[in-house]
Scaffold this motif. Structure first.
Motif, PDB file in Angstrom:
ATOM      1  N   TRP A 253       0.817  -1.210   0.000  1.00 40.01           N
ATOM      2  CA  TRP A 253       0.000   0.000   0.000  1.00 40.01           C
ATOM      3  C   TRP A 253       0.852   1.262   0.000  1.00 40.01           C
ATOM      4  CZ3 TRP A 253      -4.608   0.962  -1.572  1.00 40.01           C
ATOM      5  CH2 TRP A 253      -5.519  -0.089  -1.653  1.00 40.01           C
TER       6      TRP A 253
ATOM      7  N   HIS B 264      -1.200  -4.312  -5.360  1.00 46.50           N
ATOM      8  CA  HIS B 264      -2.521  -4.347  -5.972  1.00 46.50           C
ATOM      9  C   HIS B 264      -3.569  -4.046  -4.906  1.00 46.50           C
ATOM     10  CE1 HIS B 264      -2.351  -8.295  -4.088  1.00 46.50           C
ATOM     11  NE2 HIS B 264      -3.650  -8.427  -4.274  1.00 46.50           N
ATOM     12  N   GLU B 265      -4.773  -3.777  -5.347  1.00 45.39           N
ATOM     13  CA  GLU B 265      -5.894  -3.513  -4.450  1.00 45.39           C
ATOM     14  C   GLU B 265      -6.692  -4.808  -4.288  1.00 45.39           C
ATOM     15  OE1 GLU B 265     -10.085  -1.492  -5.134  1.00 45.39           O
ATOM     16  OE2 GLU B 265      -8.474  -0.013  -5.231  1.00 45.39           O
ATOM     17  N   PRO B 266      -6.513  -5.518  -3.184  1.00 45.55           N
ATOM     18  CA  PRO B 266      -7.227  -6.774  -3.009  1.00 45.55           C
ATOM     19  C   PRO B 266      -8.663  -6.547  -2.541  1.00 45.55           C
ATOM     20  CG  PRO B 266      -5.846  -6.372  -1.109  1.00 45.55           C
ATOM     21  CD  PRO B 266      -5.595  -5.235  -2.069  1.00 45.55           C
ATOM     22  N   SER B 267      -9.462  -7.595  -2.640  1.00 43.86           N
ATOM     23  CA  SER B 267     -10.803  -7.586  -2.059  1.00 43.86           C
ATOM     24  C   SER B 267     -10.917  -8.860  -1.226  1.00 43.86           C
ATOM     25  CB  SER B 267     -11.879  -7.553  -3.146  1.00 43.86           C
ATOM     26  OG  SER B 267     -13.178  -7.590  -2.564  1.00 43.86           O
TER      27      SER B 267
ATOM     28  N   VAL C 181     -11.693  -0.205   4.271  1.00 44.01           N
ATOM     29  CA  VAL C 181     -10.286  -0.561   4.453  1.00 44.01           C
ATOM     30  C   VAL C 181     -10.049  -2.050   4.695  1.00 44.01           C
ATOM     31  CG1 VAL C 181      -8.260  -0.159   5.915  1.00 44.01           C
ATOM     32  CG2 VAL C 181      -9.739   1.744   5.264  1.00 44.01           C
TER      33      VAL C 181
ATOM     34  N   TYR D 115      -2.464   6.602  -5.654  1.00 46.80           N
ATOM     35  CA  TYR D 115      -3.613   5.691  -5.692  1.00 46.80           C
ATOM     36  C   TYR D 115      -4.951   6.414  -5.827  1.00 46.80           C
ATOM     37  CZ  TYR D 115      -7.183   2.587  -3.670  1.00 46.80           C
ATOM     38  OH  TYR D 115      -8.328   1.877  -3.432  1.00 46.80           O
TER      39      TYR D 115
ATOM     40  N   GLN E 128     -11.270  -4.763   3.662  1.00 47.18           N
ATOM     41  CA  GLN E 128     -11.206  -5.649   2.495  1.00 47.18           C
ATOM     42  C   GLN E 128      -9.871  -5.504   1.765  1.00 47.18           C
ATOM     43  OE1 GLN E 128     -13.604  -4.506  -1.041  1.00 47.18           O
ATOM     44  NE2 GLN E 128     -14.278  -2.760   0.195  1.00 47.18           N
ATOM     45  N   HIS E 129      -9.129  -4.445   2.076  1.00 45.68           N
ATOM     46  CA  HIS E 129      -7.869  -4.168   1.386  1.00 45.68           C
ATOM     47  C   HIS E 129      -6.644  -4.609   2.166  1.00 45.68           C
ATOM     48  CE1 HIS E 129      -9.993  -0.762  -1.031  1.00 45.68           C
ATOM     49  NE2 HIS E 129     -10.209  -1.951  -1.554  1.00 45.68           N
TER      50      HIS E 129
ATOM     51  N   HIS F 213      -7.681   6.604  -9.145  1.00 44.21           N
ATOM     52  CA  HIS F 213      -8.727   5.601  -8.925  1.00 44.21           C
ATOM     53  C   HIS F 213     -10.071   6.149  -9.399  1.00 44.21           C
ATOM     54  CE1 HIS F 213     -11.264   2.602  -7.033  1.00 44.21           C
ATOM     55  NE2 HIS F 213     -10.202   1.946  -6.630  1.00 44.21           N
TER      56      HIS F 213
ATOM     57  N   ALA G 275      -5.268 -11.464   1.065  1.00 46.57           N
ATOM     58  CA  ALA G 275      -4.526 -10.620   0.131  1.00 46.57           C
ATOM     59  C   ALA G 275      -3.197 -11.270  -0.215  1.00 46.57           C
ATOM     60  CB  ALA G 275      -4.286  -9.247   0.754  1.00 46.57           C
TER      61      ALA G 275
END
Length: 218
Positions: free
Chosen positions: A12, A172-175, A126, A20, A128-129, A24, A166
């Motif tokens: 991050w 990368h932007e994870p979910s 946040v 970012y 989820q990231h 976005h 993650a």
């Protein structure tokens, strides 16, 4: 010595160095400016009152958009994020809007630098990231930062395209997916009481879950 956690904080930091938010589609507006509209104060007030003397911590404060609608209603806000770069942007953003009751806190030092006696710990988007271990670390250590009647309001995600955790292979932007059972178990492990777990369906994506919990019995 504290056991090392699986962490994507370094990922991050790189994403923030790559601007970012400004790149976005959810935050960059058509004219190139950053989104300023936020409803986090209204979300919080569905679960609790925001009072003038309340001490609030925001996990993942970003450039300050969420804090800007919370800070005018409370006594002080501490904002946690991954780097001096994004925290500096938050300080500048909030100063421009007359919010002088904000203190930045580095994510890697939040347990040392975040004060106790907090009335609210809030997080939106946040979790989820972050890796599951980082989220668990927040939830298990938050109780030591709360006032006796402090409260926690955190959003989790359970998106159809999400993953169990993650990855650390590249920035990368994870979910990361958290379902009802995951959240209930995590809150129970923290020793806090779950007041409400509200499902918010997102059509075509999955669910957001709003977890409201704290130390006081209800």
């Amino acid at each position: 010595m504290e056991q090392s956690l699986k962490s994507n904080v370094e990922m991050w930091k790189i994403l923030q160095e790559r601007d970012y938010f400004a790149t976005h589609p959810c935050y960059r507006q058509e004219d190139g400016s950053l989104l300023t509209k936020a409803s986090d104060d209204q979300i919080i007030e569905r679960f609790m009152d925001l009072a003038a003397k309340k001490r609030v911590a925001v996990i993942g404060c970003g450039y300050g958009r969420d804090v800007a609608v919370i800070a005018p209603k409370v006594g002080h806000v501490w904002g946690i994020d991954v780097s001096e770069l994004i925290l500096g942007k938050a300080v500048a953003y909030l100063r421009e809007r007359g919010c002088d009751n904000f203190t930045p806190v580095l994510a890697e030092r939040w347990k040392e630098d975040l004060p106790g006696g907090l009335d609210l710990v809030y997080s939106c988007i946040v979790f989820q990231h972050l890796t599951r271990e980082l989220v668990r670390d927040y939830i298990l250590n938050i109780p030591g930062k709360l006032a006796p009647h402090g409260e926690v309001l955190c959003q989790f995600a359970d998106m159809e395209y999400g993953t169990r955790d993650a990855g650390l292979e590249h920035p990368h932007e994870p979910s990361v997916r958290w379902n009802r059972q995951d959240i209930e178990a995590l809150v129970a492990e923290s020793g806090l009481n779950l007041y409400a777990l509200e499902r918010q369906p997102i059509e075509g994506h999955g669910d957001w879950w709003w977890a409201h919990f704290g130390p006081a019995a209800r």
